[in-house]
Design an enzyme around this catalytic site. Structure first.
Site, PDB file in Angstrom:
ATOM      1  N   PHE A 112       0.841  -1.198   0.000  1.00 41.30           N
ATOM      2  CA  PHE A 112       0.000   0.000   0.000  1.00 41.30           C
ATOM      3  C   PHE A 112       0.872   1.242   0.000  1.00 41.30           C
ATOM      4  O   PHE A 112       0.563   2.215  -0.663  1.00 41.30           O
ATOM      5  CB  PHE A 112      -0.942  -0.026   1.210  1.00 41.30           C
ATOM      6  CG  PHE A 112      -2.042   0.978   1.122  1.00 41.30           C
ATOM      7  CD1 PHE A 112      -3.171   0.731   0.362  1.00 41.30           C
ATOM      8  CD2 PHE A 112      -1.948   2.188   1.796  1.00 41.30           C
ATOM      9  CE1 PHE A 112      -4.189   1.672   0.270  1.00 41.30           C
ATOM     10  CE2 PHE A 112      -2.962   3.124   1.715  1.00 41.30           C
ATOM     11  CZ  PHE A 112      -4.079   2.869   0.944  1.00 41.30           C
TER      12      PHE A 112
ATOM     13  N   VAL B 239       0.150  -0.537   8.169  1.00 41.45           N
ATOM     14  CA  VAL B 239      -1.177   0.001   8.447  1.00 41.45           C
ATOM     15  C   VAL B 239      -0.967   1.236   9.318  1.00 41.45           C
ATOM     16  O   VAL B 239      -0.442   1.139  10.424  1.00 41.45           O
ATOM     17  CB  VAL B 239      -2.069  -1.029   9.180  1.00 41.45           C
ATOM     18  CG1 VAL B 239      -3.468  -0.466   9.389  1.00 41.45           C
ATOM     19  CG2 VAL B 239      -2.116  -2.351   8.420  1.00 41.45           C
TER      20      VAL B 239
ATOM     21  N   HIS C  93     -11.398   1.828  10.866  1.00 44.60           N
ATOM     22  CA  HIS C  93     -10.848   0.821   9.941  1.00 44.60           C
ATOM     23  C   HIS C  93      -9.455   0.356  10.371  1.00 44.60           C
ATOM     24  O   HIS C  93      -9.120  -0.814  10.227  1.00 44.60           O
ATOM     25  CB  HIS C  93     -10.818   1.401   8.524  1.00 44.60           C
ATOM     26  CG  HIS C  93     -10.421   0.420   7.481  1.00 44.60           C
ATOM     27  ND1 HIS C  93     -11.208  -0.665   7.145  1.00 44.60           N
ATOM     28  CD2 HIS C  93      -9.319   0.348   6.695  1.00 44.60           C
ATOM     29  CE1 HIS C  93     -10.610  -1.351   6.198  1.00 44.60           C
ATOM     30  NE2 HIS C  93      -9.464  -0.773   5.905  1.00 44.60           N
TER      31      HIS C  93
END
Length: 139
Positions: free
Chosen positions: A11, A67, A74
């Protein structure tokens, strides 16, 4: 010589590059082979490990991803569920090193991903190899 599968959720490219660098270096320094696959996000990492384990082609697994906390809930779901999924697979006997970073911001992620600092990618690979050694010892 073991074959290790690195499963990465790409990501944040620049952060993943640092994690991959550390993981690959640790595996190669230990004299093992590795392959890398990419999944859409951290939530998909446990499923990819489970699917790959069924092939019997890999001896251990390294989970890599980043993350970073955002403005919504989320973050908690992704951080908790990816860790829970990997732990469940570990409890079933798969040697896995969890290198999914869960940080408050990018600066924290850089410190953890950079090989010259905390090298969490390398640490995850070393954890996978340590668990593989235990599997051989007790298996």
């Amino acid at each position: 010589m073991a074959k290790i599968l690195i499963v990465e959720a790409r990501f944040y490219d620049h952060l993943n590059d640092m994690l991959l660098d550390g993981a690959r270096a640790a595996i190669e320094e230990a004299g093992h082979k590795h392959e890398t696959i990419t999944v859409p996000g951290a939530l998909e990492i446990p499923a990819a490990v489970a699917l790959a384990s069924e092939s019997g082609a890999y001896d251990a697994f390294v989970a890599l991803g980043v993350v970073i906390r955002g403005e919504t809930y989320h973050f908690e779901i992704v951080a908790g569920e990816s860790a829970r999924g990997l732990m469940a697979l570990s409890m079933d006997g798969l040697p896995i090193g969890n290198g999914i970073l869960t940080t408050e911001d990018e600066a924290q992620a850089i410190v953890r991903a950079d090989r010259a600092q905390l090298d969490k990618g390398g640490a995850a690979a070393k954890a996978a190899l340590a668990m593989l050694a235990l599997k051989h010892r007790f298996g």
